[in-house]
Design an enzyme around this catalytic site. Sequence first.
Site, short mmCIF file in Angstrom:
data_model
loop_
_atom_site.label_atom_id
_atom_site.label_comp_id
_atom_site.label_asym_id
_atom_site.label_seq_id
_atom_site.Cartn_x
_atom_site.Cartn_y
_atom_site.Cartn_z
N ASP A 65 24.70 98.32 10.13
CA ASP A 65 25.39 97.20 10.78
C ASP A 65 26.52 96.71 9.88
O ASP A 65 26.56 97.03 8.69
CB ASP A 65 24.41 96.05 11.10
CG ASP A 65 23.51 95.71 9.93
OD1 ASP A 65 24.04 95.49 8.82
OD2 ASP A 65 22.29 95.67 10.12
N ASN A 132 13.63 86.45 12.21
CA ASN A 132 13.31 86.41 13.64
C ASN A 132 12.92 87.78 14.18
O ASN A 132 12.86 87.98 15.39
CB ASN A 132 14.51 85.86 14.42
CG ASN A 132 15.77 86.70 14.22
OD1 ASN A 132 15.72 87.75 13.58
ND2 ASN A 132 16.88 86.25 14.76
N HIS A 134 14.63 90.65 13.68
CA HIS A 134 15.71 91.60 14.00
C HIS A 134 15.66 92.82 13.09
O HIS A 134 15.21 92.74 11.95
CB HIS A 134 17.10 90.93 14.01
CG HIS A 134 17.69 90.61 12.68
ND1 HIS A 134 18.15 89.35 12.35
CD2 HIS A 134 17.94 91.37 11.59
CE1 HIS A 134 18.66 89.37 11.13
NE2 HIS A 134 18.54 90.58 10.65
N GLU A 139 19.38 91.57 17.51
CA GLU A 139 18.80 90.23 17.55
C GLU A 139 17.85 90.07 18.75
O GLU A 139 17.97 90.81 19.73
CB GLU A 139 19.94 89.21 17.68
CG GLU A 139 20.79 89.06 16.42
CD GLU A 139 20.16 88.11 15.40
OE1 GLU A 139 18.95 88.23 15.13
OE2 GLU A 139 20.89 87.26 14.86
C1 GLP Z 1 20.30 91.33 7.55
C2 GLP Z 1 20.66 92.77 7.90
C3 GLP Z 1 19.46 93.63 8.04
C4 GLP Z 1 18.43 93.22 7.02
C5 GLP Z 1 17.92 91.85 7.36
C6 GLP Z 1 17.02 91.24 6.31
O1 GLP Z 1 20.99 90.38 8.25
N1 GLP Z 1 21.49 92.94 9.03
O2 GLP Z 1 19.84 94.99 7.90
O3 GLP Z 1 17.37 94.11 7.04
O4 GLP Z 1 18.95 90.97 7.71
O5 GLP Z 1 17.75 90.86 5.20
P1 GLP Z 1 17.05 90.46 3.83
O6 GLP Z 1 16.37 91.66 3.34
O7 GLP Z 1 18.17 90.01 2.93
O8 GLP Z 1 16.10 89.36 4.14
#
Ligand code: GLP
Length: 243
Positions: A65, A132, A134, A139
């Site tokens: 992403d 949440n 995702h 989302e």
């Molecule tokens: C982000 C990314 C994801 C990631 C998730 C968790 O926004 N788009 O690829 O896995 O949220 O992030 P984190 O590991 O910093 O909690």
Amino acid sequence: MIVTPSFFDSSRLVASIIEAAILEKPDAFLGLATGSSVLETYNFLSNDFQIGRTNFSTCFAINLDEYLGIDNNHEKSSALFLHKNFFSKTNFIDKNVFLIDGDNDGESELKRISDHLQNRSLDILVLGVGTNGHIGFNEPNDWFIASPHVVSLSQETIEANSRFFKDIDDVPRKCITVGIRDILNARKIILIASGSSKADAIHKLFIDDCITPRLPCSILKLGKDVSVVIDSELAFAAALNGN
Ligand code: GLP
């Protein structure tokens, strides 16, 4: 689900699973998440490369992403995150790395990503999970979206990701993400999660026996080979979450 004693152990384990998969398939195509959950895994992989334990010269990679409206050199782009924390410390070959261009016009970029993923499906997918639920930037929604698409970030994700920005107003409101079909097509999926902020998502993932676009990670129940790696602290928090 695999529960390890600590985030350190989870990251070590995930790196070892990736290395074993690359040993089996040296031209593996890796789908790579960004964020704090996967950072230590990339550190292990980079260190293991430095000591000759693994090799990425014949591997392929894609980020999952990207924020929309920022270019690949932007300090908060997932492209730069991966470059700084993984690619520049290993021997990936530039032409084997596909990076989503958040600065490209939405439609043509979505086609470029779809075409790329149609030519080659993912062998190893490394995922984190949002508070949440995702995955990538898929989302919670009323439906799952199969292909790469543009997403408006939820308020919860904007707040969660604001820790990476100076101000919450600096968090881009939109992003591009690979779709759920791209994720489920992966031969091997490894999700790593840590921290009490993930307890609710992990609780629902394991306790509720349903697959719902309201909890995007629940679709992983349909994956062919899925490992969810969490540490004992998160496992306890997730177990207590419903009480
Ligand atoms: C982000 C990314 C994801 C990631 C998730 C968790 O926004 N788009 O690829 O896995 O949220 O992030 P984190 O590991 O910093 O909690």
